[in-house]
Design an enzyme around this catalytic site. Structure first.
Site, PDB file in Angstrom:
ATOM      1  N   CYS A  52      39.248  -5.627 -36.132  1.00 41.07           N
ATOM      2  CA  CYS A  52      39.874  -5.778 -34.826  1.00 41.07           C
ATOM      3  C   CYS A  52      40.610  -7.107 -34.748  1.00 41.07           C
ATOM      4  O   CYS A  52      40.841  -7.780 -35.743  1.00 41.07           O
ATOM      5  CB  CYS A  52      38.810  -5.708 -33.732  1.00 41.07           C
ATOM      6  SG  CYS A  52      37.696  -4.291 -33.857  1.00 41.07           S
ATOM      7  N   ASP A 103      27.843  -1.708 -35.319  1.00 40.12           N
ATOM      8  CA  ASP A 103      27.369  -2.920 -35.973  1.00 40.12           C
ATOM      9  C   ASP A 103      27.585  -4.147 -35.095  1.00 40.12           C
ATOM     10  O   ASP A 103      26.945  -5.178 -35.288  1.00 40.12           O
ATOM     11  CB  ASP A 103      28.041  -3.104 -37.339  1.00 40.12           C
ATOM     12  CG  ASP A 103      29.562  -3.112 -37.268  1.00 40.12           C
ATOM     13  OD1 ASP A 103      30.119  -2.725 -36.225  1.00 40.12           O
ATOM     14  OD2 ASP A 103      30.199  -3.492 -38.268  1.00 40.12           O
TER      15      ASP A 103
END
Length: 609
Positions: A2, A97
């Protein structure tokens, strides 16, 4: 993977994350906290790979609301960590995660970093103690920049361009680092960008800062220099490497989004594809696997005989992306914009071309790549003089002599006996070599001191070679919203390879022998036996048509003032002026002019002052 943002005391809005939509096209998030007169902002652009539901959205807070985190990367062992946390009565609300990492930090603080196997850059804000914690992975796979404005307020970001979406930062040239980059083969100071006031958090470092602190400093949490050497026979070492690499590839197949792999036809990428295809064939991840090969119509850089052999062996799908001159000029500005820096060679364009083909022809979000193996396995022929020098320094004279014979016989186009002997001498004593060259009446080229210790030498290469490659790969892959994963840079693989003596890595003049042996069952015979290496193949200057060259010369002439500032002094005897004159006279063109043109393009795109 990201894009992230954190700032305190800086006036900004969601422009700072919208400027990197390419890193996270699947969603965005924004949180604001207030302390005294200061606003704390956390922003995130999401590329959904694990837990595609809204439960994985960021910024992510714990159930109490005390901690808030933005995270870029993947934690490959997060399921193991999650089990440990669940034993401590921690309840999870998602399968991501991100949530695992957040609670790992809450539970163990900075000690959580040593438990992580992955690539990551993250920032956590503790809204009770008014404390910030930011960290970057061991080898710098994921980027993390820190900018400090003129008032001492600061921000963290995934890309430099985010800072320029605020009024607090301007694109001012960092002249010292610019000269290092432009004149040192892209070996940029790992702690600074090309822009003033914007530094990098170094690989294997973290930042811990509390409101009231006067300094934003970095602390090292990982140092590969601490890895001890071990003694294993060749078969034992080969077996262990095979086990570690298979586990690393398997961990990097963890995804809720489609996965593929780069396939050059070299040992490294072919090994990764072989392991992944083998696992997929066993029904672990599905029935198909996509691979991607870059090529050019130039027999000197065309590796398709090798990549096609891998495709045939494993019956995987393969897309071959041709490198075309017509695309170079049109894509050059895009490449420089995403890389936030000029580039000198052509391999970056070849890599860009391949990711563009993946984006245009598939819906993949994750690809595996082979970065990192060469530096640890003596994969470059230029490493072999150091290999011989290391053997001599350890008293292994007979073995050094035998290997020297094999190297010259196996690689006659790369080395003559004289050239190789001089390169070996340079490892021991550059000053002695200079004296000998003077006696021989040869020109003297300044040489860098090369470490004779094998582990220190490979450690330096891992730092200086891999660091820029990882930067390029991150910017290129993320420009198309694709996550790149590197199985050879699993820290367990790296530490194991760095613990081995070099004679396990080179045998009979052949590099990467331990990898060849460990991966033999996964490789076609012609790949197993190949000795030549192309890197990311590119036809180089043949990509530059006459029209492109004319444009390059015009760019350079129009920006000589700026080029003077970064070190290309416009003097009467300046060789650059001579090269421009030669081009105008007979069309001769140098790589230096290509580099200068890219510097000019970067300067104009970012309006660098």
């Amino acid at each position: 993977m990201c894009g992230i943002w954190f700032s305190i005391g800086i006036n900004c809005n969601t422009d700072v994350i919208n400027s990197i939509t390419h890193r996270g096209p699947d969603g965005d998030g924004w949180r604001t906290f207030k302390h005294d007169q200061h606003l704390i902002h956390l922003g995130h652009r999401r590329l959904s790979i694990q837990d595609l539901s809204d439960a994985g959205q960021q910024p992510m807070s714990d159930v109490s609301g005390r901690y808030c985190m933005v995270f870029n990367g993947e934690i490959y062992n997060h399921l193991e960590i999650r089990k440990d946390l669940e034993k401590r009565n921690i309840k999870f609300l998602s399968h991501s995660d991100t949530e695992t990492l957040l609670y790992a930090f809450i539970e163990w603080g900075e000690q959580c970093l040593s438990r992580l196997n992955g690539m990551f850059a993250f920032v956590i804000w503790d809204n009770v103690d008014k404390k910030l914690f930011a960290a970057r992975d061991r080898f710098g796979v994921k980027p993390l920049f820190c900018g400090i404005d003129d008032r001492g307020n600061f921000a963290f970001a995934s890309e430099v361009k985010q800072f320029f979406s605020t009024q607090a930062f301007q694109p001012r040239l960092n002249s010292v680092n610019a000269q290092n980059k432009f004149f040192s083969g892209d070996r940029v100071d790992r702690n600074h960008s090309l822009f003033k006031g914007i530094d990098m958090v170094k690989p294997g470092h973290y930042v811990s800062w509390t409101v009231g602190d006067n300094h934003v400093g970095q602390s090292q949490w990982y140092d590969i220099a601490n890895v001890p050497m071990i003694n294993l026979c060749f078969s034992e070492a080969s077996e262990r490497l095979g086990s570690l690499l298979e586990d690393s590839v398997d961990k990097r197949l963890l995804s809720d989004a489609p996965i593929g792999a780069m396939l050059s036809g070299g040992l490294d990428s072919s090994s990764i594809v072989g392991i992944a295809a083998h696992n997929i064939g066993q029904g672990q991840r599905g029935s198909d696997f996509l691979t991607f090969t870059s090529w050019a119509p130039d027999k000197n850089v065309d590796e398709r005989e090798f990549s096609r052999a891998v495709v045939e062996k494993w019956k995987v799908s393969n897309l071959e992306a041709e490198i075309k001159p017509i695309d170079l000029l049109g894509d050059r500005e895009k490449i420089i914009w995403h890389h936030e820096a000029p580039f000198s060679g052509f391999s970056i364009f070849a890599e860009w071309n391949l990711y563009k083909a993946i984006s245009e022809n598939t819906d993949l979000k994750v690809v595996l790549d082979g970065q990192g193996a060469d530096e640890m396995l003596y994969g470059y022929l230029r490493m072999l003089p150091q290999f011989i020098a290391n053997l001599i320094s350890r008293g292994k004279l007979a073995k050094a002599f035998r290997e020297l014979q094999h190297i010259i016989q196996r690689h006659p186009h790369a080395y003559s006996a004289t050239v190789f002997a001089l390169d070996v001498m340079n490892v021991f004593s550059p000053s002695l070599l200079d004296s000998i060259q003077r006696i021989r009446g040869r020109s003297i080229t300044p040489r860098e001191k090369i470490e004779i210790n094998a582990q220190a030498y490979r450690r330096a290469l891992l730092s200086y070679n891999i660091y820029p490659q990882l930067q390029w790969q991150d910017r290129t892959s993320m420009a198309f919203g694709i996550e790149s994963r590197q199985p050879f840079l699993d820290y367990k693989v790296v530490e194991f390879l760095m613990s081995l003596q070099p004679e396990l890595l080179v045998k009979q003049g052949r590099t990467k022998m331990i990898l060849r042996h460990a991966m033999k069952k996964f490789l076609p015979q012609n790949v197993y036996e190949r000795d030549n290496k192309f890197g990311f193949p590119s036809p180089g200057q043949r990509l530059l048509t006459q029209d492109i060259r004319q444009q390059i010369i015009s760019d350079i002439k129009a920006n000589m003032d700026f080029l003077n500032e970064v070190g290309f002094k416009e003097e009467t005897d300046n060789p650059l002026k001579g090269k421009i004159s030669s081009f105008e006279k007979d069309g001769s063109f140098s790589d230096e002019m290509w580099q200068l043109s890219n510097i000019v393009t970067w300067k104009n795109l970012y309006k660098v002052s």
